[in-house]
Design a protein around this motif. Structure first.
Motif, short mmCIF file in Angstrom:
data_model
loop_
_atom_site.label_atom_id
_atom_site.label_comp_id
_atom_site.label_asym_id
_atom_site.label_seq_id
_atom_site.Cartn_x
_atom_site.Cartn_y
_atom_site.Cartn_z
N LEU A 101 -3.09 -1.32 -12.10
CA LEU A 101 -4.29 -2.17 -12.13
C LEU A 101 -4.03 -3.51 -11.41
O LEU A 101 -4.90 -3.99 -10.68
N VAL A 102 -2.85 -4.08 -11.64
CA VAL A 102 -2.54 -5.36 -11.00
C VAL A 102 -2.52 -5.19 -9.48
O VAL A 102 -3.08 -6.01 -8.73
N ARG A 160 -9.35 -7.58 0.27
CA ARG A 160 -10.47 -7.13 1.10
C ARG A 160 -11.44 -8.26 1.42
O ARG A 160 -12.30 -8.13 2.27
N ARG A 161 -11.34 -9.36 0.68
CA ARG A 161 -12.25 -10.48 0.97
C ARG A 161 -11.92 -11.12 2.32
O ARG A 161 -12.79 -11.71 2.94
N HIS A 180 -8.13 -5.29 -3.88
CA HIS A 180 -9.54 -5.68 -3.87
C HIS A 180 -9.72 -7.15 -3.47
O HIS A 180 -10.66 -7.49 -2.77
N LEU A 181 -8.81 -8.00 -3.93
CA LEU A 181 -8.88 -9.42 -3.52
C LEU A 181 -8.64 -9.55 -2.02
O LEU A 181 -9.29 -10.34 -1.34
N PHE A 212 2.03 1.57 -3.40
CA PHE A 212 0.91 1.94 -4.27
C PHE A 212 0.64 3.44 -4.18
O PHE A 212 0.40 4.10 -5.19
N ILE A 237 -0.82 -0.62 -16.12
CA ILE A 237 -1.01 -2.06 -15.89
C ILE A 237 -0.52 -2.43 -14.48
O ILE A 237 -1.19 -3.17 -13.75
N LEU A 239 0.83 -1.21 0.00
CA LEU A 239 0.00 0.00 0.00
C LEU A 239 0.86 1.26 0.00
O LEU A 239 0.56 2.23 -0.71
N ALA A 294 -4.09 -2.85 -7.88
CA ALA A 294 -5.48 -2.58 -7.47
C ALA A 294 -6.23 -3.90 -7.31
O ALA A 294 -7.03 -4.06 -6.38
N ILE A 295 -5.96 -4.86 -8.20
CA ILE A 295 -6.61 -6.17 -8.08
C ILE A 295 -6.23 -6.82 -6.74
O ILE A 295 -7.08 -7.35 -6.04
#
Lengths: 470, 261
Positions: free
Chosen positions: B212-213, B222-223, B219-220, B175, B209, B172, B215-216
């Motif tokens: 985005l990777v 966060r599950r 988001h993953l 990022f 890219i 993070l 960011a994926i």
């Protein structure tokens, strides 16, 4: 109200009741379906899918050229593949509907995710923090501004030599020029299909339509070209160097004048109107004029002919040579090698072109000028009285390094006089040429506001996570 | 001794120190060796900055030194956060990355021009490039953490949770730096220099890219499923994409960022 009551009384009570249940059921079903759609649109799953699709598409797009040239299609992609690629505009991958669909889904996902987080009381129930909300909101604002900018922004370019000027046209001109380029590519594709007997009736109709449309577009562009908005003059352009010799910076002094309706720059005559803008431009420092922003993107040197003749010289037609001095031509000898009163060309018996005089009348006089630079190779060129700037036009096309000539006057030989030709000499000069990017429109402020919000939200979230508060 | 040679020596020393610390069972001090290597690297960068008057990140030679220093710095920070419990794969990996970059700088990369070309004469240049490198160094370290988690199956739950926390923090942090520096400051600079904030240049596209990777991954992640290792896989992919953005684009694709090669 009365009508409504009369209408209601005609419906049997039992049916009325069942209709209500059906309506409630279908309403619930609709709400459930909408909820499922909204749930999917705001889901993390969709975020992951869309991000992965965008990343994969972008990675593939970088393997091909930015914009596929027509020759690529003609060589390899004609037929179904070429047709599909052009239909999907994959030749310009980042403007293709495929990519726009991915972007559209990304925006929808972002929008629904942000809205659903807002709707659930700053999203704490879903673990959605205000910092992330700020970040997503900023990104959303940025995307909306970028899409708006994409629609309203136009780009063009100018290449202007020092001492010369270029024109800025109304923004629509640049948009139309771009559109024309796209249509020309489509037309070329259809022409090739037609040539190879691969075109359907629909293709042929489309080709006809395109040809007509392109003619109209050309006329519109020509109309706009005759009505420029601004004339931008590069007063001077120069390089700055480091003490060691490396180039430190490229700079140019620009002057912009508003152009009157008939295409004549105001203020170029005596007692001219004030300038619209004047200032230096350099790499990373743009120049603004009337809503246009100019950027210096290239700097090189080119050999160009000056706008005015450098000197005049008179040569006798009897072959005697004249030596020129000054203007970088020291020692060059000029002479007339041949004079024709009526210049004609025909193909000789051996198949070679033969130049001859059509008769004694001076109807199309021409002289063969011989140039002998000191220590260099002698050359010959025809100059025409009826087409005095023929050599200049030729020289401009070929970016010549030697002088070019214009016929000013010719005195035919007469009794006691060999006759003479008066020539204007144009000595080419090496001048700096600047490449200027032209931009108009866009959604600057909104776009930067979105990015700032996104950065602020992301930084806030990062600080909280690193400090262990989340 | 040239900066490249010095970086190569630093790489050898830090990597040797990591191996020795690992073998002697003093893994908790691994971050100190990495921090020392990073400090020497950044000292070289500062000296060159003082000598030339600009942050030396405008050619591959000094960029690799900056990246090597940043990678060791990020790994040291992660190790410090772990309280010395950072996985050997991550510490050794970061040292190996620094060693490889030092080796490449010493033997293969020309030193480049000592002055700035006109396109790089912007006050935004140091922040844009430095932020991007710091972000990318963090991605490399996060990817090493991801790899460390993936290579072992028998993690204890609390160990795994602690590693993931550190990995997430590093990713993070990177990022944030990468987004603000590489993307947003890059856009701002491009708007001044080229009249458009985005031009689909290969470097820009591969930065997107990378974004985005990562960011994926976020988001993953966060599950919150502890058995789900997809996040780690994505981070490893992110590390590979980062390396391609850094070097592959410069070496294999042409574009407006070619002066960086």
């Amino acid at each position: 109200m009365g009508t409504g009551g009369a209408s209601a009384s005609r419906v049997p009570p039992c049916l009325e009741g069942s209709c209500g249940v059906e309506e409630r059921k279908s309403g619930e079903l609709f709400r459930k379906r909408m909820s499922a759609v909204v749930g999917f649109l705001s889901s993390l799953r969709l975020t992951v899918i869309v991000c992965a699709a965008a990343a994969f598409y972008c990675a593939l797009a970088t393997l091909g050229p930015d914009t596929w040239e027509w020759s690529t299609f003609e060589a390899f992609l004609i037929g179904v593949i070429g047709r599909t690629m052009l239909a999907l505009r994959l030749n310009s991958p980042y403007e293709s509907p495929v990519f726009l669909v991915i972007c559209g889904l990304f925006v929808l996902n972002l929008l629904f995710c942000t809205l659903s987080a807002l709707a659930s009381g700053s999203g704490r129930r879903r673990g959605f923090r205000p910092a992330l909300l700020l970040c997503h909101g900023g990104l959303l604002l940025f995307v909306v501004a970028a899409l708006y900018g994409w629609r309203t922004r136009v780009e063009g370019e100018l290449r202007i030599a020092a001492g010369e000027e270029g024109m800025l046209y109304e923004p629509r001109y640049y948009a139309l020029r771009r559109r024309m380029k796209e249509l020309e590519m489509r037309r070329d594709f259809l022409r090739t299909l037609s040539r190879r007997r691969m075109a359907s009736a629909g293709d042929r109709r489309e080709l006809e339509r395109l040809e007509r449309g392109l003619e109209t577009l050309k006329d519109a562009l020509e109309f706009m070209r005759r009505r420029p908005l601004y004339a931008v003059e590069v007063v001077k352009a120069w390089e700055e160097h480091y003490p060691g010799g490396g180039v430190k910076d490229w700079k140019a002094l620009l002057r912009a004048r508003r152009v009157a309706s008939k295409g004549v720059a105001e203020g170029t005559g005596a007692g001219g109107a004030p300038l619209v803008a004047e200032g230096e431009i350099e790499v990373n420092v743009p120049f603004e004029v009337g809503g246009f922003t100019l950027y210096l993107y290239s700097f090189d040197y080119s050999t160009v002919l000056p706008g005015r003749r450098t000197l005049e010289v008179t040569l006798p037609l009897n072959g005697s040579s004249v030596r020129i001095s000054g203007h970088g031509l020291d020692g060059m000898r000029l002479s007339v090698a041949r004079v024709l009163s009526d210049f004609r060309v025909r193909r000789g018996a051996d198949g070679k072109m033969e130049i001859y005089s059509g008769g004694g009348a001076w109807s199309n006089p021409a002289v063969l000028l011989k140039t002998e630079p000191p220590g260099g190779e002698a050359g010959e060129r025809w100059l025409f009285v009826e087409f005095p700037d023929h050599d200049l036009a030729h020289g401009d096309e070929k970016q010549v390094s030697g002088p070019c000539f214009e016929v000013l006057d010719l005195q035919p030989p007469s009794k006691g006089s060999p006759g003479c030709v008066r020539l204007g000499v144009y000595v080419p000069r090496r001048v700096p040429v600047v490449g200027l990017g032209v931009v108009h429109g866009g959604a600057g402020a909104l776009l930067w506001a979105g990015l700032m919000l996104m950065c602020a939200g992301l930084s806030w979230h990062t600080v909280r996570v690193v400090k262990g508060r989340e | 001794m040239s900066a490249g040679s010095l970086m190569f020596v630093v790489g050898i020393l830090v990597f040797s120190a990591q191996v020795w610390l690992l073998l002697s069972g003093r893994r908790e001090r691994a971050w100190i060796a990495l921090a020392a290597g990073s400090a020497v690297g950044f000292a070289m960068v500062l000296v060159q900055w003082w000598r030339t008057g600009h942050l030396p990140v405008t050619n591959m030679y000094y960029s690799m030194i900056f990246l090597a220093s940043s990678t060791m710095g990020a790994a040291a920070w992660a190790g410090r956060m772990d309280g010395g419990r950072s996985p050997s794969v991550a510490a050794l990996g970061a040292a190996f990355v620094a060693l490889s970059l030092g080796w490449a700088t010493r033997f293969f990369v020309p030193r480049g021009m000592p002055f700035l070309v006109p396109a790089l004469q912007s006050p935004l240049m140091p922040a844009h490039v430095a932020f991007a490198f710091v972000g990318e160094a963090c991605f490399i370290v996060a990817a090493l953490y991801g790899a460390a988690i993936l290579v072992r199956e028998d993690w204890k739950a609390d160990e795994l949770a602690a590693l993931r926390r550190t990995m997430r923090k590093v990713a993070l942090f990177g990022f944030c730096f990468f987004t603000c520096g590489a993307l947003v400051l890059g856009m701002l600079w491009a708007a001044f220099a080229w009249g458009r904030y985005w031009g689909w240049d290969p470097k820009e596209v591969w930065s997107l890219i990378t974004f985005l990777v990562l960011a994926i991954y976020f988001h993953l992640e966060r599950r919150g499923d502890p058995r789900d290792r997809r996040g780690e896989w994505v981070l490893v992919l992110g590390g590979a994409v980062t390396l391609f953005t850094l070097f592959g684009v410069n070496l294999l694709l042409s574009g407006l960022h070619s002066y960086g090669g």
